[in-house]
Scaffold this active site. Sequence first.
Site, PDB file in Angstrom:
ATOM      1  N   TYR A 158       0.836  -1.208   0.000  1.00  0.00           N
ATOM      2  CA  TYR A 158       0.000   0.000   0.000  1.00  0.00           C
ATOM      3  C   TYR A 158       0.868   1.254   0.000  1.00  0.00           C
ATOM      4  O   TYR A 158       0.459   2.317  -0.456  1.00  0.00           O
ATOM      5  CB  TYR A 158      -0.947  -0.025   1.200  1.00  0.00           C
ATOM      6  CG  TYR A 158      -2.176   0.828   1.035  1.00  0.00           C
ATOM      7  CD1 TYR A 158      -2.991   0.697  -0.086  1.00  0.00           C
ATOM      8  CD2 TYR A 158      -2.541   1.760   2.002  1.00  0.00           C
ATOM      9  CE1 TYR A 158      -4.128   1.470  -0.232  1.00  0.00           C
ATOM     10  CE2 TYR A 158      -3.687   2.534   1.869  1.00  0.00           C
ATOM     11  CZ  TYR A 158      -4.474   2.380   0.750  1.00  0.00           C
ATOM     12  OH  TYR A 158      -5.595   3.153   0.601  1.00  0.00           O
ATOM     13  N   LYS A 165      -3.778   8.240   3.349  1.00  0.00           N
ATOM     14  CA  LYS A 165      -5.106   7.943   3.887  1.00  0.00           C
ATOM     15  C   LYS A 165      -5.172   8.257   5.386  1.00  0.00           C
ATOM     16  O   LYS A 165      -6.227   8.636   5.900  1.00  0.00           O
ATOM     17  CB  LYS A 165      -5.457   6.477   3.645  1.00  0.00           C
ATOM     18  CG  LYS A 165      -5.754   6.141   2.192  1.00  0.00           C
ATOM     19  CD  LYS A 165      -7.054   6.761   1.709  1.00  0.00           C
ATOM     20  CE  LYS A 165      -7.442   6.209   0.341  1.00  0.00           C
ATOM     21  NZ  LYS A 165      -8.710   6.785  -0.172  1.00  0.00           N
TER      22      LYS A 165
END
Length: 257
Positions: A158, A165
């Site tokens: 990720y 995020k």
Amino acid sequence: MNAVIDLAGKRGLVIGIANQDSIATGCARHFRDAGAELAVTYLNERAEPFVRPVAEALEAPIVLPCDVTRPGELEAVFARIAEDWGRLDFLLHSIAFAPREDLHASLVDCSADGFSLAMNVSCHSFIRMAKLALPLMSAGGSLMTVSFYGAERVVSNYNVMGPVKAALESSVRYLAADLAARNIHVHAISTGPVKTRAASGIEHFDALLDDVRERTPAHHLVTIDEIGRVAALLASDAGRTLTGSTVYADAGFHAVA
């Protein structure tokens, strides 16, 4: 009509539909099914043919281009809503981007430009939307954005999107505090992994899906339809007592991960 999720008479803006399989599409369908009138956007001319059929199925009267990196496009969307509707009741922000070379690199190798672009598109654009929505939400409203568990725990591959995020979820909390007096509630919806076009840019994404399916309590991957039900609740009056939270629509993965 479901007495809890009732959006009749409400008007909402959905930013982030890429095609019929987008998380934003699942949310938009539930908004519409609950009675809302919708404005939707598409990224650019290449994306428009994939978004138009979705917009037509939603009976959206406002369909506009919106690339948040292009000066004036986001502002033009809100100007059109102000002209045609004069108000906005809810907004869904479901966009994220990082340059491929930075997304596929370990965080320590991410470029400054790549990090800045990822933060601009995936996080700061939500803050911009909140500011533009304020004059249209004089009677209150709901602001929602889409996040992922990689914001709070390390998820393999990720990479840069994890801290981006995390910043998005923190922004939700601060916006919720800033806007509480205006009766505007703000939410992050942390979804389980969904096989969308955007997610295809993450390396070894199929392996991530398999891992999450195995570790989720019911061995179930969430669908865009299931995420949409959560979003519709948060857009409704029933969701007004919730604000500043990360709401998990991940079939319980966060509880056992």
